[in-house]
Scaffold this motif. Structure first.
Motif, PDB file in Angstrom:
ATOM      1  N   PHE A   1      48.798  56.462  29.877  1.00 23.58           N
ATOM      2  CA  PHE A   1      48.403  55.449  28.887  1.00 23.58           C
ATOM      3  C   PHE A   1      48.777  54.048  29.372  1.00 23.58           C
ATOM      4  CE2 PHE A   1      48.953  58.990  25.574  1.00 23.58           C
ATOM      5  CZ  PHE A   1      47.606  59.293  25.611  1.00 23.58           C
ATOM      6  N   ALA A   2      49.952  53.926  30.007  1.00 24.13           N
ATOM      7  CA  ALA A   2      50.377  52.618  30.537  1.00 24.13           C
ATOM      8  C   ALA A   2      49.425  52.146  31.630  1.00 24.13           C
ATOM      9  CB  ALA A   2      51.806  52.704  31.066  1.00 24.13           C
ATOM     10  N   PHE A   3      48.987  53.064  32.490  1.00 27.50           N
ATOM     11  CA  PHE A   3      48.019  52.691  33.524  1.00 27.50           C
ATOM     12  C   PHE A   3      46.739  52.171  32.896  1.00 27.50           C
ATOM     13  CE2 PHE A   3      49.967  56.043  36.572  1.00 27.50           C
ATOM     14  CZ  PHE A   3      50.987  55.147  36.885  1.00 27.50           C
ATOM     15  N   GLY A   4      46.311  52.801  31.793  1.00 28.53           N
ATOM     16  CA  GLY A   4      45.110  52.351  31.114  1.00 28.53           C
ATOM     17  C   GLY A   4      45.227  50.927  30.591  1.00 28.53           C
ATOM     18  N   VAL A   5      46.421  50.559  30.127  1.00 23.74           N
ATOM     19  CA  VAL A   5      46.653  49.180  29.663  1.00 23.74           C
ATOM     20  C   VAL A   5      46.737  48.223  30.848  1.00 23.74           C
ATOM     21  CG1 VAL A   5      48.261  47.676  28.445  1.00 23.74           C
ATOM     22  CG2 VAL A   5      47.785  49.959  27.546  1.00 23.74           C
ATOM     23  N   LEU A   6      47.367  48.668  31.927  1.00 26.06           N
ATOM     24  CA  LEU A   6      47.578  47.793  33.088  1.00 26.06           C
ATOM     25  C   LEU A   6      46.265  47.374  33.738  1.00 26.06           C
ATOM     26  CD1 LEU A   6      50.705  49.416  34.802  1.00 26.06           C
ATOM     27  CD2 LEU A   6      50.568  47.204  33.644  1.00 26.06           C
ATOM     28  N   VAL A   7      45.247  48.240  33.722  1.00 24.36           N
ATOM     29  CA  VAL A   7      43.988  47.835  34.351  1.00 24.36           C
ATOM     30  C   VAL A   7      43.355  46.664  33.588  1.00 24.36           C
ATOM     31  CG1 VAL A   7      43.516  50.063  35.417  1.00 24.36           C
ATOM     32  CG2 VAL A   7      42.711  49.635  33.099  1.00 24.36           C
ATOM     33  N   PHE A   8      43.519  46.622  32.270  1.00 23.98           N
ATOM     34  CA  PHE A   8      43.016  45.479  31.506  1.00 23.98           C
ATOM     35  C   PHE A   8      43.856  44.232  31.779  1.00 23.98           C
ATOM     36  CE2 PHE A   8      41.098  48.869  28.896  1.00 23.98           C
ATOM     37  CZ  PHE A   8      39.810  48.384  28.821  1.00 23.98           C
ATOM     38  N   ILE A   9      45.158  44.417  31.916  1.00 27.10           N
ATOM     39  CA  ILE A   9      46.019  43.270  32.263  1.00 27.10           C
ATOM     40  C   ILE A   9      45.625  42.723  33.624  1.00 27.10           C
ATOM     41  CG2 ILE A   9      48.380  42.596  32.796  1.00 27.10           C
ATOM     42  CD1 ILE A   9      49.339  44.567  30.686  1.00 27.10           C
ATOM     43  N   GLY A  10      45.368  43.609  34.577  1.00 26.80           N
ATOM     44  CA  GLY A  10      44.937  43.170  35.900  1.00 26.80           C
ATOM     45  C   GLY A  10      43.610  42.424  35.848  1.00 26.80           C
ATOM     46  N   PHE A  11      42.685  42.923  35.021  1.00 26.14           N
ATOM     47  CA  PHE A  11      41.400  42.237  34.878  1.00 26.14           C
ATOM     48  C   PHE A  11      41.602  40.844  34.283  1.00 26.14           C
ATOM     49  CE2 PHE A  11      37.660  41.096  32.378  1.00 26.14           C
ATOM     50  CZ  PHE A  11      36.647  41.237  33.310  1.00 26.14           C
ATOM     51  N   GLY A  12      42.452  40.748  33.264  1.00 28.85           N
ATOM     52  CA  GLY A  12      42.723  39.441  32.671  1.00 28.85           C
ATOM     53  C   GLY A  12      43.368  38.480  33.649  1.00 28.85           C
ATOM     54  N   TYR A  13      44.271  39.006  34.479  1.00 28.04           N
ATOM     55  CA  TYR A  13      44.933  38.142  35.470  1.00 28.04           C
ATOM     56  C   TYR A  13      43.911  37.634  36.485  1.00 28.04           C
ATOM     57  CZ  TYR A  13      47.952  36.727  39.325  1.00 28.04           C
ATOM     58  OH  TYR A  13      48.563  36.013  40.327  1.00 28.04           O
ATOM     59  N   ALA A  14      43.016  38.525  36.937  1.00 24.17           N
ATOM     60  CA  ALA A  14      41.999  38.116  37.898  1.00 24.17           C
ATOM     61  C   ALA A  14      41.075  37.059  37.288  1.00 24.17           C
ATOM     62  CB  ALA A  14      41.191  39.326  38.357  1.00 24.17           C
ATOM     63  N   ALA A  15      40.710  37.223  36.018  1.00 22.62           N
ATOM     64  CA  ALA A  15      39.863  36.240  35.354  1.00 22.62           C
ATOM     65  C   ALA A  15      40.583  34.897  35.220  1.00 22.62           C
ATOM     66  CB  ALA A  15      39.445  36.759  33.977  1.00 22.62           C
ATOM     67  N   LYS A  16      41.860  34.937  34.917  1.00 22.71           N
ATOM     68  CA  LYS A  16      42.640  33.695  34.803  1.00 22.71           C
ATOM     69  C   LYS A  16      42.701  32.965  36.139  1.00 22.71           C
ATOM     70  CE  LYS A  16      47.127  31.959  33.298  1.00 22.71           C
ATOM     71  NZ  LYS A  16      48.469  32.316  32.769  1.00 22.71           N
ATOM     72  N   GLN A  17      42.892  33.735  37.227  1.00 22.02           N
ATOM     73  CA  GLN A  17      42.935  33.122  38.545  1.00 22.02           C
ATOM     74  C   GLN A  17      41.588  32.501  38.910  1.00 22.02           C
ATOM     75  OE1 GLN A  17      46.342  32.969  38.791  1.00 22.02           O
ATOM     76  NE2 GLN A  17      45.921  33.157  40.978  1.00 22.02           N
ATOM     77  N   GLN A  18      40.499  33.185  38.577  1.00 20.71           N
ATOM     78  CA  GLN A  18      39.173  32.641  38.862  1.00 20.71           C
ATOM     79  C   GLN A  18      38.924  31.379  38.048  1.00 20.71           C
ATOM     80  OE1 GLN A  18      36.872  33.886  41.187  1.00 20.71           O
ATOM     81  NE2 GLN A  18      36.018  31.860  40.787  1.00 20.71           N
ATOM     82  N   ALA A  19      39.357  31.364  36.810  1.00 26.13           N
ATOM     83  CA  ALA A  19      39.195  30.167  35.979  1.00 26.13           C
ATOM     84  C   ALA A  19      39.995  29.008  36.559  1.00 26.13           C
ATOM     85  CB  ALA A  19      39.644  30.467  34.548  1.00 26.13           C
ATOM     86  N   ARG A  20      41.191  29.279  37.071  1.00 25.29           N
ATOM     87  CA  ARG A  20      42.009  28.233  37.690  1.00 25.29           C
ATOM     88  C   ARG A  20      41.322  27.678  38.935  1.00 25.29           C
ATOM     89  NH1 ARG A  20      45.270  28.027  41.841  1.00 25.29           N
ATOM     90  NH2 ARG A  20      45.135  30.290  42.179  1.00 25.29           N
ATOM     91  N   ILE A  21      40.758  28.562  39.756  1.00 27.46           N
ATOM     92  CA  ILE A  21      40.058  28.120  40.957  1.00 27.46           C
ATOM     93  C   ILE A  21      38.863  27.246  40.587  1.00 27.46           C
ATOM     94  CG2 ILE A  21      38.638  28.928  42.881  1.00 27.46           C
ATOM     95  CD1 ILE A  21      40.475  31.365  43.038  1.00 27.46           C
ATOM     96  N   ASN A  22      38.104  27.676  39.589  1.00 29.13           N
ATOM     97  CA  ASN A  22      36.945  26.889  39.165  1.00 29.13           C
ATOM     98  C   ASN A  22      37.366  25.526  38.628  1.00 29.13           C
ATOM     99  OD1 ASN A  22      35.436  29.100  39.857  1.00 29.13           O
ATOM    100  ND2 ASN A  22      35.050  29.777  37.763  1.00 29.13           N
ATOM    101  N   ARG A  23      38.465  25.487  37.859  1.00 33.71           N
ATOM    102  CA  ARG A  23      38.937  24.213  37.304  1.00 33.71           C
ATOM    103  C   ARG A  23      39.378  23.265  38.412  1.00 33.71           C
ATOM    104  NH1 ARG A  23      42.800  26.047  34.795  1.00 33.71           N
ATOM    105  NH2 ARG A  23      44.501  25.374  36.177  1.00 33.71           N
ATOM    106  N   GLU A  24      40.106  23.808  39.385  1.00 29.71           N
ATOM    107  CA  GLU A  24      40.550  22.962  40.493  1.00 29.71           C
ATOM    108  C   GLU A  24      39.377  22.435  41.299  1.00 29.71           C
ATOM    109  OE1 GLU A  24      43.221  25.334  42.731  1.00 29.71           O
ATOM    110  OE2 GLU A  24      44.864  25.213  41.272  1.00 29.71           O
ATOM    111  N   ASP A  25      38.352  23.256  41.484  1.00 26.72           N
ATOM    112  CA  ASP A  25      37.154  22.796  42.198  1.00 26.72           C
ATOM    113  C   ASP A  25      36.493  21.636  41.467  1.00 26.72           C
ATOM    114  OD1 ASP A  25      37.530  24.609  44.179  1.00 26.72           O
ATOM    115  OD2 ASP A  25      36.028  26.038  43.476  1.00 26.72           O
ATOM    116  N   ARG A  26      36.398  21.758  40.145  1.00 29.08           N
ATOM    117  CA  ARG A  26      35.768  20.675  39.375  1.00 29.08           C
ATOM    118  C   ARG A  26      36.590  19.396  39.436  1.00 29.08           C
ATOM    119  NH1 ARG A  26      34.761  25.063  35.819  1.00 29.08           N
ATOM    120  NH2 ARG A  26      36.586  24.485  34.566  1.00 29.08           N
TER     121      ARG A  26
END
Length: 309
Positions: free
Chosen positions: A220-245
């Motif tokens: 069950f913890a692994f199931g939650v962690l994959v969503f946390i990992g997805f959120g972290y990856a999305a946050k990093q992509q948003a940061r990269i896009n913001r810095e580019d702008r």
């Protein structure tokens, strides 16, 4: 800021994350089911194993069909062994030792024939595929105390002549010329009179539920962690896009071309810019966006410089 999540690529990643989380949830529930089965087995041992034996007249229906909560019920039998029809069951384990279990038909005083499992015999040293010797049961009228277990399922493997692959009572009955009870058999733990030698008594079942609960929490913890990992990856992509702008805007104010984020500077232009339906791919749209920034920055810089001469 998070508009990129609506792109095909990120939607695909989200679907994959959901699929993995569902698989982890399934494995967690599977471990919970196994724990429930173990707890049920423990409850049967605790309730029945050390109870006082009941007479055969009362237990007779249990030999026809044994309910789940009747497992390990102690029963007293009186009658005689039909030694000439005894058989052994191969590939059995007792205390981590491989060997055999001895089954003997037992005819009670009311004429009913049941099967008694007299215990365990180790693998023989003299003849391969069978024990060195099988202790004979007491002759004549005997009182036997047994604990009930249900007939085992038929296995998809054979056994040598005089042996069974499992304690499949219907298969045993097919080898005999008289009827026997096929719902359950008795695991012997006391004989009177006691013979000089007898098979080793099988060990008491372990009352341990195992690590199923901790394993289920891990899945069950692994199931939650994959969503946390997805959120972290999305946050990093948003940061990269913001810095580019931000870098592009600063470069435009200085009259320079856009300064790209390292992740974009290292990006290769895609070979395929158009989908099959004619619409541009996500990478093509991103390239067009960056090209537009470069064009605007170039126009801004040219307009800000006075003409020479």
């Amino acid at each position: 800021m998070y508009r990129f999540l609506a792109s095909t690529r990120w939607i695909g990643w989200l679907l994959l994350v959901c699929l993995v989380a569902v698989a982890f949830a399934f494995l967690g529930n599977w471990q919970m089911d196994r724990r429930e089965q173990a707890l049920t087995e423990i409850s049967h041992v605790q309730r029945n194993f050390d109870a006082a034996p009941i007479p055969f007249a009362q237990a007779k229906p249990l030999f026809g069909q044994l309910p789940a909560d009747g497992k390990w019920t102690p029963v007293t039998l009186e009658g005689s062994y039909l030694t000439e029809d005894q058989t052994i069951v191969r590939n059995r384990i007792s205390g981590s030792r491989p060997g055999y279990e001895v089954l003997v038909p037992f005819r009670t005083t009311d004429g009913t024939t049941v099967i008694v499992n007299r215990g365990f015999l180790p693998i023989g040293n003299e003849n391969a595929g069978q024990p060195d010797s099988i202790p004979a049961p007491p002759a004549g009228t005997v009182k036997v105390q047994v604990r009930l277990k249900a007939s085992e399922p038929k296995l998809d493997r054979g056994a040598p002549e005089g042996q069974l692959a499992s304690i499949d009572l219907p298969a045993y009955a097919a080898k005999l010329d008289y009827p026997i009870a096929t719902g359950s058999y008795g695991l012997m733990f006391l004989e009177a009179p006691a013979p000089a030698t007898a098979p080793t008594q099988l060990q008491r079942p372990e009352e341990d539920e195992g690590p199923h609960l901790s394993y289920s929490f891990q899945w069950f913890a692994f199931g939650v962690l994959v969503f946390i990992g997805f959120g972290y990856a999305a946050k990093q992509q948003a940061r990269i896009n913001r810095e580019d702008r931000e870098e592009a805007a600063e470069a435009a104010l200085r009259g320079e071309g856009p300064v790209l984020h390292q992740a974009h500077r290292m990006r290769k232009r895609p070979k395929k810019l158009v989908r099959r339906d004619g619409t541009p791919t996500d990478e093509a749209e991103e390239d067009a966006y960056l090209d537009e920034l470069e064009r605007r920055a170039s126009q801004h810089g040219h307009a800000g410089r006075p003409d020479a001469g």
